[in-house]
Design a protein around this motif. Structure first.
Motif, PDB file in Angstrom:
ATOM      1  N   GLY A  42       0.822  -1.207   0.000  1.00 27.84           N
ATOM      2  CA  GLY A  42       0.000   0.000   0.000  1.00 27.84           C
ATOM      3  C   GLY A  42       0.853   1.252   0.000  1.00 27.84           C
ATOM      4  N   GLY A  44       0.012   4.467   0.109  1.00 27.39           N
ATOM      5  CA  GLY A  44      -0.732   5.681   0.490  1.00 27.39           C
ATOM      6  C   GLY A  44      -0.023   6.390   1.623  1.00 27.39           C
ATOM      7  N   PHE A  45      -0.794   7.141   2.416  1.00 28.53           N
ATOM      8  CA  PHE A  45      -0.180   7.948   3.466  1.00 28.53           C
ATOM      9  C   PHE A  45       0.574   7.097   4.487  1.00 28.53           C
ATOM     10  CE2 PHE A  45      -3.018  11.208   1.819  1.00 28.53           C
ATOM     11  CZ  PHE A  45      -2.127  12.279   1.798  1.00 28.53           C
ATOM     12  N   GLY A  46       0.050   5.914   4.815  1.00 27.70           N
ATOM     13  CA  GLY A  46       0.753   5.074   5.777  1.00 27.70           C
ATOM     14  C   GLY A  46       1.924   4.345   5.141  1.00 27.70           C
ATOM     15  N   GLU A  67       2.405  -1.360  -4.716  1.00 29.07           N
ATOM     16  CA  GLU A  67       1.268  -0.441  -4.923  1.00 29.07           C
ATOM     17  C   GLU A  67       0.885  -0.499  -6.396  1.00 29.07           C
ATOM     18  OE1 GLU A  67      -0.874   1.973  -3.276  1.00 29.07           O
ATOM     19  OE2 GLU A  67      -1.587   2.020  -5.341  1.00 29.07           O
ATOM     20  N   PRO A  68      -0.370  -0.870  -6.713  1.00 29.65           N
ATOM     21  CA  PRO A  68      -0.720  -1.044  -8.130  1.00 29.65           C
ATOM     22  C   PRO A  68      -0.832   0.258  -8.918  1.00 29.65           C
ATOM     23  CG  PRO A  68      -2.640  -1.409  -6.721  1.00 29.65           C
ATOM     24  CD  PRO A  68      -1.460  -1.240  -5.815  1.00 29.65           C
ATOM     25  N   CYS A  75      -6.926  11.922  -0.504  1.00 28.02           N
ATOM     26  CA  CYS A  75      -8.261  12.348  -0.038  1.00 28.02           C
ATOM     27  C   CYS A  75      -8.250  13.707   0.669  1.00 28.02           C
ATOM     28  CB  CYS A  75      -8.856  11.301   0.897  1.00 28.02           C
ATOM     29  SG  CYS A  75      -9.427   9.823   0.073  1.00 28.02           S
ATOM     30  N   ALA A 110      -0.868  -6.605  -4.432  1.00 24.26           N
ATOM     31  CA  ALA A 110      -0.615  -7.839  -3.684  1.00 24.26           C
ATOM     32  C   ALA A 110      -1.902  -8.649  -3.708  1.00 24.26           C
ATOM     33  CB  ALA A 110      -0.222  -7.510  -2.250  1.00 24.26           C
ATOM     34  N   ARG A 193     -13.199   6.109   7.726  1.00 24.72           N
ATOM     35  CA  ARG A 193     -12.077   6.997   7.356  1.00 24.72           C
ATOM     36  C   ARG A 193     -12.465   8.452   7.564  1.00 24.72           C
ATOM     37  NH1 ARG A 193      -9.300   6.318   1.516  1.00 24.72           N
ATOM     38  NH2 ARG A 193      -7.845   5.184   2.831  1.00 24.72           N
ATOM     39  N   ASP A 322      -5.445   3.376   8.156  1.00 30.06           N
ATOM     40  CA  ASP A 322      -6.883   3.167   8.339  1.00 30.06           C
ATOM     41  C   ASP A 322      -7.233   1.717   8.657  1.00 30.06           C
ATOM     42  OD1 ASP A 322      -7.286   5.821   7.727  1.00 30.06           O
ATOM     43  OD2 ASP A 322      -8.196   5.464   5.762  1.00 30.06           O
ATOM     44  N   SER A 332      -7.012   8.734   9.855  1.00 26.74           N
ATOM     45  CA  SER A 332      -6.708   9.949   9.106  1.00 26.74           C
ATOM     46  C   SER A 332      -5.319   9.811   8.490  1.00 26.74           C
ATOM     47  CB  SER A 332      -6.734  11.164  10.035  1.00 26.74           C
ATOM     48  OG  SER A 332      -5.746  11.006  11.038  1.00 26.74           O
ATOM     49  N   ALA A 333      -5.019  10.695   7.542  1.00 28.83           N
ATOM     50  CA  ALA A 333      -3.687  10.708   6.937  1.00 28.83           C
ATOM     51  C   ALA A 333      -2.659  11.086   7.997  1.00 28.83           C
ATOM     52  CB  ALA A 333      -3.661  11.706   5.789  1.00 28.83           C
ATOM     53  N   SER A 334      -3.066  11.980   8.863  1.00 25.92           N
ATOM     54  CA  SER A 334      -2.190  12.421   9.941  1.00 25.92           C
ATOM     55  C   SER A 334      -1.828  11.237  10.845  1.00 25.92           C
ATOM     56  CB  SER A 334      -2.963  13.492  10.711  1.00 25.92           C
ATOM     57  OG  SER A 334      -2.182  14.102  11.638  1.00 25.92           O
ATOM     58  N   TRP A 417       0.063  22.127   6.374  1.00 25.15           N
ATOM     59  CA  TRP A 417       0.053  20.716   6.809  1.00 25.15           C
ATOM     60  C   TRP A 417       0.038  19.783   5.589  1.00 25.15           C
ATOM     61  CZ3 TRP A 417      -3.772  17.174   5.578  1.00 25.15           C
ATOM     62  CH2 TRP A 417      -3.622  15.906   6.163  1.00 25.15           C
TER      63      TRP A 417
HETATM   64  C1  LIG Z   1     -13.000  13.250   1.835  1.00 19.79           C
HETATM   65  C2  LIG Z   1     -11.858  12.920   2.723  1.00 19.79           C
HETATM   66  C3  LIG Z   1     -11.121  13.938   3.314  1.00 19.79           C
HETATM   67  C4  LIG Z   1     -10.059  13.622   4.164  1.00 19.79           C
HETATM   68  N1  LIG Z   1      -9.371  14.636   4.761  1.00 19.79           N
HETATM   69  C5  LIG Z   1      -8.357  14.356   5.608  1.00 19.79           C
HETATM   70  C6  LIG Z   1      -7.659  15.408   6.248  1.00 19.79           C
HETATM   71  O1  LIG Z   1      -7.941  16.598   6.054  1.00 19.79           O
HETATM   72  N2  LIG Z   1      -6.659  15.068   7.111  1.00 19.79           N
HETATM   73  C7  LIG Z   1      -6.321  13.781   7.361  1.00 19.79           C
HETATM   74  O2  LIG Z   1      -5.393  13.550   8.144  1.00 19.79           O
HETATM   75  N3  LIG Z   1      -6.980  12.752   6.749  1.00 19.79           N
HETATM   76  C8  LIG Z   1      -7.981  13.006   5.889  1.00 19.79           C
HETATM   77  N4  LIG Z   1      -8.646  11.971   5.261  1.00 19.79           N
HETATM   78  C9  LIG Z   1      -8.324  10.572   5.603  1.00 19.79           C
HETATM   79  C10 LIG Z   1      -7.111  10.012   4.847  1.00 19.79           C
HETATM   80  O3  LIG Z   1      -7.256  10.139   3.474  1.00 19.79           O
HETATM   81  C11 LIG Z   1      -6.915   8.534   5.203  1.00 19.79           C
HETATM   82  O4  LIG Z   1      -7.095   8.337   6.569  1.00 19.79           O
HETATM   83  C12 LIG Z   1      -5.511   8.089   4.782  1.00 19.79           C
HETATM   84  O5  LIG Z   1      -5.420   8.110   3.366  1.00 19.79           O
HETATM   85  C13 LIG Z   1      -5.183   6.707   5.334  1.00 19.79           C
HETATM   86  O6  LIG Z   1      -3.924   6.276   4.893  1.00 19.79           O
HETATM   87  P1  LIG Z   1      -3.676   4.724   4.540  1.00 19.79           P
HETATM   88  O7  LIG Z   1      -2.247   4.621   4.157  1.00 19.79           O
HETATM   89  O8  LIG Z   1      -4.198   3.887   5.616  1.00 19.79           O
HETATM   90  O9  LIG Z   1      -4.607   4.473   3.285  1.00 19.79           O
HETATM   91  P2  LIG Z   1      -4.478   5.129   1.829  1.00 19.79           P
HETATM   92  O10 LIG Z   1      -3.845   6.462   1.893  1.00 19.79           O
HETATM   93  O11 LIG Z   1      -5.820   5.001   1.201  1.00 19.79           O
HETATM   94  O12 LIG Z   1      -3.474   4.168   1.068  1.00 19.79           O
HETATM   95  C14 LIG Z   1      -3.770   2.816   0.845  1.00 19.79           C
HETATM   96  C15 LIG Z   1      -3.023   2.371  -0.394  1.00 19.79           C
HETATM   97  O13 LIG Z   1      -3.000   0.951  -0.425  1.00 19.79           O
HETATM   98  C16 LIG Z   1      -3.126   0.542  -1.757  1.00 19.79           C
HETATM   99  N5  LIG Z   1      -3.589  -0.856  -1.772  1.00 19.79           N
HETATM  100  C17 LIG Z   1      -4.790  -1.346  -1.388  1.00 19.79           C
HETATM  101  N6  LIG Z   1      -4.824  -2.678  -1.586  1.00 19.79           N
HETATM  102  C18 LIG Z   1      -3.619  -3.030  -2.083  1.00 19.79           C
HETATM  103  C19 LIG Z   1      -3.067  -4.269  -2.517  1.00 19.79           C
HETATM  104  N7  LIG Z   1      -3.777  -5.404  -2.489  1.00 19.79           N
HETATM  105  N8  LIG Z   1      -1.797  -4.276  -2.987  1.00 19.79           N
HETATM  106  C20 LIG Z   1      -1.065  -3.128  -3.039  1.00 19.79           C
HETATM  107  N9  LIG Z   1      -1.558  -1.928  -2.659  1.00 19.79           N
HETATM  108  C21 LIG Z   1      -2.820  -1.888  -2.202  1.00 19.79           C
HETATM  109  C22 LIG Z   1      -4.112   1.524  -2.360  1.00 19.79           C
HETATM  110  O14 LIG Z   1      -4.029   1.557  -3.783  1.00 19.79           O
HETATM  111  C23 LIG Z   1      -3.670   2.821  -1.696  1.00 19.79           C
HETATM  112  O15 LIG Z   1      -2.745   3.514  -2.490  1.00 19.79           O
HETATM  113  C24 LIG Z   1      -9.713  12.265   4.404  1.00 19.79           C
HETATM  114  C25 LIG Z   1     -10.448  11.239   3.800  1.00 19.79           C
HETATM  115  C26 LIG Z   1     -11.509  11.577   2.975  1.00 19.79           C
HETATM  116  C27 LIG Z   1     -12.294  10.459   2.332  1.00 19.79           C
END
Ligand SMILES: Cc1cc2nc3c(=O)[nH]c(=O)nc-3n(C[C@H](O)[C@H](O)[C@H](O)COP(=O)(O)OP(=O)(O)OC[C@H]3O[C@@H](n4cnc5c(N)ncnc54)[C@H](O)[C@@H]3O)c2cc1C
Length: 427
Positions: A42, A44-46, A67-68, A75, A110, A193, A322, A332-334, A417
């Motif tokens: 993954g 993303g932010f994490g 990451e695909p 977001c 994956a 989320r 998440d 959250s992204a934070s 931020w």
């Molecule tokens: C409308 C909206 C507004 C938001 N605003 C804020 C904000 O202002 N501040 C804040 O802190 N947070 C905010 N968030 C929340 C934030 O976007 C998420 O909490 C954050 O993205 C979580 O990070 P993550 O790494 O867990 O997931 P993600 O950032 O979603 O990353 C997950 C990644 O995993 C990948 N993935 C999934 N399955 C697989 C697989 N099988 N193989 C390989 N890769 C895979 C996906 O493609 C993706 O790129 C907001 C969310 C929304 C919906």
């Protein structure tokens, strides 16, 4: 293998596999003396932040990010895209700087995890070996929990809870709506989320409608009674958008129990609501690969030991972002970013046999109600029992009666931020 590159072709991925397979065929030296293999699923932010932090902490680690998507669409601030205040390009990032930092980026999904053999199977049938695996797949929408709603229906009634095409679809629907139309947002029960994001979205949609289609209305059908920073939102709605936003809470019958796409109808226990634009934010669960790995419990999320982010269900696997059960720290992204850095430090320490420092997470969430007007929520969190709990006295919420200057400063801080977190994550 030169890990300083972006792996984009099947051939180059296979090259990586050969190396991984060869290393499995020979007796492995103790991890403390070798470059251990950490695979992060993954980007993303994490996940992306964790991969970078791992390399930064210990340059000997072989870090692979799976990451695909070649472009990540963020977001945070995507509600501004929906309201026409921002272009989607401002949300988009690639993985080139991550690859340049010495991380092998595999542009594949994956598909399987064998926790005994410690391998990750990729969508193209190849696999990667690991010493430690970090799961950071974010959320999946729990279509089973909302009868009538699925991926096809989302093309008509967008969720826009994963940013990208869905975000633009909702924006186009608002642009196409006639003045006097009704926009309905269906908001799920916690956990999901970004708890305040539905209310930020309602605010920014109201901002758009007030300027372009002032006879229109917004209805929030909510599966909760109370929500994060409620007074701040409701006061701001009265000030900026009087009479435009109505909310029906859980006890007033606001929980959406099913969806009828043919008529753009949301069904609640107390009645049906039709609208011109329907934004369905469905219940959510950990990204599917976490379930495939066996890391998900009956809640739909991943239980972890908050001191190490170690999965309680699968050995040598850590879960961040998440997908994990964080407790007091909101999804959250934070949160994903602070968890990513803490998790990287713990993995690096464990692999070299040193004692990791205690985990302390810090998170801040900004909510924008109108351009130049935002408020925030922040806190520090530490492991307590099975979750992260807010450290007493560290929680901060913007005051209800703050001046416009303070709100403007918070709006500027929100922009700063976003810049900081995205640079830290993607380079
Ligand atoms: C409308 C909206 C507004 C938001 N605003 C804020 C904000 O202002 N501040 C804040 O802190 N947070 C905010 N968030 C929340 C934030 O976007 C998420 O909490 C954050 O993205 C979580 O990070 P993550 O790494 O867990 O997931 P993600 O950032 O979603 O990353 C997950 C990644 O995993 C990948 N993935 C999934 N399955 C697989 C697989 N099988 N193989 C390989 N890769 C895979 C996906 O493609 C993706 O790129 C907001 C969310 C929304 C919906």
């Amino acid at each position: 293998m030169d890990s300083r590159r972006l792996v984009t072709t099947r051939r180059s991925v296979v090259g990586g596999i050969a190396t991984a397979a060869a290393s499995l065929a020979f007796p492995r030296p103790s991890i403390a003396q070798s470059s251990a293999r950490v695979v992060v699923i993954g980007g993303g932010f994490g996940g992306a932040a964790c991969a970078r932090a791992l390399r930064k902490t210990d340059a000997k680690l072989q870090v692979t990010l799976v990451e695909p998507n070649r472009t990540f669409t963020a977001c945070p601030f995507s509600n501004e895209v929906i309201a026409g205040l921002r272009d989607i390009e401002a949300q988009q990032f690639n993985y080139e700087k991550i690859a340049a930092a010495g991380i092998t980026v595999v542009a594949q999904a994956a598909a399987r995890i064998d926790s005994q053999a410690r391998t990750v199977g990729l969508a193209d049938g190849t696999s990667l070996g690991y010493d430690r695996l970090v799961l950071a797949p974010g959320i999946d929408l729990n279509f089973d929990a909302l009868p009538g709603y699925d991926e096809t229906v989302a093309e008509k009634m967008p969720h826009a809870w994963k940013a990208g095409e869905q975000t633009l679809l909702l924006r186009r629907q608002l642009e196409a709506m006639e003045d006097g139309g009704v926009v309905v947002l269906a908001v799920p029960a916690a956990p999901y989320r970004c708890p305040p994001a539905p209310y930020e979205r309602a605010s920014l949609i109201a901002h758009y409608l007030k300027a372009r289609k002032p006879r229109s209305k917004i209805l929030i059908l909510d599966a909760k009674d109370a929500f994060s920073q409620q007074r701040l939102f409701e006061n701001a709605w009265k000030e900026f958008y009087p009479g435009m936003i109505e909310r029906i809470s859980l006890s007033q019958g606001g929980r959406v129990v099913s969806v009828e796409p043919a008529t753009n109808t949301l069904v609640t226990d107390f009645g049906n609501y039709d609208a011109q634009v329907v934004n369905v934010i469905p219940p959510q669960k950990a990204g599917r690969i976490a379930d495939v790995a066996g890391a998900v419990d009956k809640t739909g999320w991943c239980p972890i030991d908050p001191a190490t982010f170690a999965s309680k269900l699968v050995p040598n696997v850590h879960v961040i972002g998440d997908a994990c059960i964080g407790g007091g720290i909101p999804k959250s992204a934070s949160a994903a970013n602070t968890e990513a850095k803490a998790c990287a430090a713990i993995i690096a320490a464990q692999l070299t046999g040193t004692t990791p420092a205690g985990t302390k997470l810090e998170g801040t969430c900004y909510n924008t109600v109108a351009p130049g007007y935002a408020f925030s929520l922040s806190g520090t969190y530490q492991p307590r029992d099975d979750i992260f709990a807010e450290v007493e006295g560290t929680g901060f919420t913007s005051p209800v009666n703050a001046t416009r200057e303070v709100r403007k400063r918070e709006a500027d801080q929100a922009q700063a931020w976003y810049k900081t977190i995205t640079v830290e994550t993607f380079g």
